[in-house]
Design a protein around this motif. Sequence first.
Motif, mmCIF file in Angstrom:
data_model
loop_
_atom_site.group_PDB
_atom_site.id
_atom_site.type_symbol
_atom_site.label_atom_id
_atom_site.label_comp_id
_atom_site.label_asym_id
_atom_site.label_seq_id
_atom_site.Cartn_x
_atom_site.Cartn_y
_atom_site.Cartn_z
ATOM 1 N N GLY A 72 0.793 -1.223 0.000
ATOM 2 C CA GLY A 72 0.000 0.000 0.000
ATOM 3 C C GLY A 72 0.826 1.274 0.000
ATOM 4 O O GLY A 72 0.277 2.351 -0.219
ATOM 5 N N SER A 73 2.136 1.187 0.241
ATOM 6 C CA SER A 73 2.976 2.390 0.259
ATOM 7 C C SER A 73 2.967 3.068 -1.109
ATOM 8 O O SER A 73 3.165 2.415 -2.126
ATOM 9 N N PRO A 74 2.754 4.396 -1.131
ATOM 10 C CA PRO A 74 2.819 5.110 -2.410
ATOM 11 C C PRO A 74 4.278 5.399 -2.775
ATOM 12 O O PRO A 74 5.063 5.821 -1.927
ATOM 13 N N VAL A 75 4.640 5.130 -4.033
ATOM 14 C CA VAL A 75 6.003 5.360 -4.505
ATOM 15 C C VAL A 75 5.992 5.954 -5.907
ATOM 16 O O VAL A 75 5.022 5.811 -6.650
ATOM 17 N N LEU A 76 7.075 6.616 -6.230
ATOM 18 C CA LEU A 76 7.347 7.050 -7.592
ATOM 19 C C LEU A 76 8.627 6.333 -7.994
ATOM 20 O O LEU A 76 9.616 6.384 -7.262
ATOM 21 N N VAL A 77 8.596 5.621 -9.108
ATOM 22 C CA VAL A 77 9.729 4.825 -9.559
ATOM 23 C C VAL A 77 10.173 5.312 -10.925
ATOM 24 O O VAL A 77 9.350 5.500 -11.820
ATOM 25 N N GLU A 78 11.482 5.518 -11.064
ATOM 26 C CA GLU A 78 12.070 5.861 -12.356
ATOM 27 C C GLU A 78 13.085 4.785 -12.689
ATOM 28 O O GLU A 78 13.882 4.385 -11.842
ATOM 29 N N GLY A 79 13.054 4.301 -13.905
ATOM 30 C CA GLY A 79 13.994 3.264 -14.295
ATOM 31 C C GLY A 79 13.880 2.947 -15.766
ATOM 32 O O GLY A 79 13.331 3.724 -16.547
ATOM 33 N N ARG A 80 14.399 1.789 -16.123
ATOM 34 C CA ARG A 80 14.337 1.364 -17.515
ATOM 35 C C ARG A 80 13.546 0.075 -17.615
ATOM 36 O O ARG A 80 13.572 -0.760 -16.692
ATOM 37 N N ILE A 81 12.841 -0.093 -18.702
ATOM 38 C CA ILE A 81 12.046 -1.294 -18.935
ATOM 39 C C ILE A 81 12.984 -2.395 -19.409
ATOM 40 O O ILE A 81 13.838 -2.167 -20.267
ATOM 41 N N GLN A 82 12.825 -3.562 -18.802
ATOM 42 C CA GLN A 82 13.710 -4.677 -19.114
ATOM 43 C C GLN A 82 12.878 -5.936 -19.281
ATOM 44 O O GLN A 82 12.027 -6.233 -18.446
ATOM 45 N N THR A 83 13.117 -6.681 -20.350
ATOM 46 C CA THR A 83 12.446 -7.950 -20.578
ATOM 47 C C THR A 83 13.474 -9.055 -20.495
ATOM 48 O O THR A 83 14.548 -8.965 -21.086
ATOM 49 N N THR A 84 13.156 -10.087 -19.716
ATOM 50 C CA THR A 84 14.049 -11.237 -19.589
ATOM 51 C C THR A 84 13.270 -12.500 -19.921
ATOM 52 O O THR A 84 12.039 -12.509 -19.922
ATOM 53 N N SER A 85 13.990 -13.552 -20.231
ATOM 54 C CA SER A 85 13.333 -14.823 -20.531
ATOM 55 C C SER A 85 13.984 -15.932 -19.719
ATOM 56 O O SER A 85 15.130 -15.816 -19.278
#
Length: 177
Positions: A72-85
């Motif tokens: 439930g904690s509110p956060v703002l996240v900045e990052g890069r999108i990453q896809t793994t398999s």
Amino acid sequence: MRGFNRAIIAGNLTKDPDLRYTVNKRAYCRFGVAVNNNWKNANGELQESTEYINIVVWGAMAEPCGKYLKKGSPVLVEGRIQTTSYDAKDGSGKRYTTEINAMNVVFLGSGQQGASGGGSYQSSPKQTVDYGAYVPSDEDFGKSIGESGFGGGFPADFANDNSGISGKIQDDSDIPF
């Protein structure tokens, strides 16, 4: 052409974060963030949907996320999108996951969520942060922070440690959106 991969989301944690350590003793923390989206359809009726986004935080920033964030904690996240398999355990083929590899996590908590208020923890290759005398024991590695047997010590209280905090949010007027 050089590409650009940056994601910024704001939402609430879907469950308590899972703080673990690699065999090389590097901390990482995983959690999900629910992001609400509202719009009006062609008839002018308000519609709502929720996206559930997986987040992974590495290094020194992972431990404060594991300690101070809760469901439930509110956060703002900045990052890069990453896809793994990976290969499915049942042998049915490859599976793909998409997550945000966080470079910055801002805790948007209000005064109701504890004395720490808001804080921002950033990751950068040049950053060296000493979070106190806490050093995980060998038994801690590979375990979740909530598992039985996880060591008791944690880094120093970040509310009093400005080495990793870039600012505090005093009230809703400080939030830039």
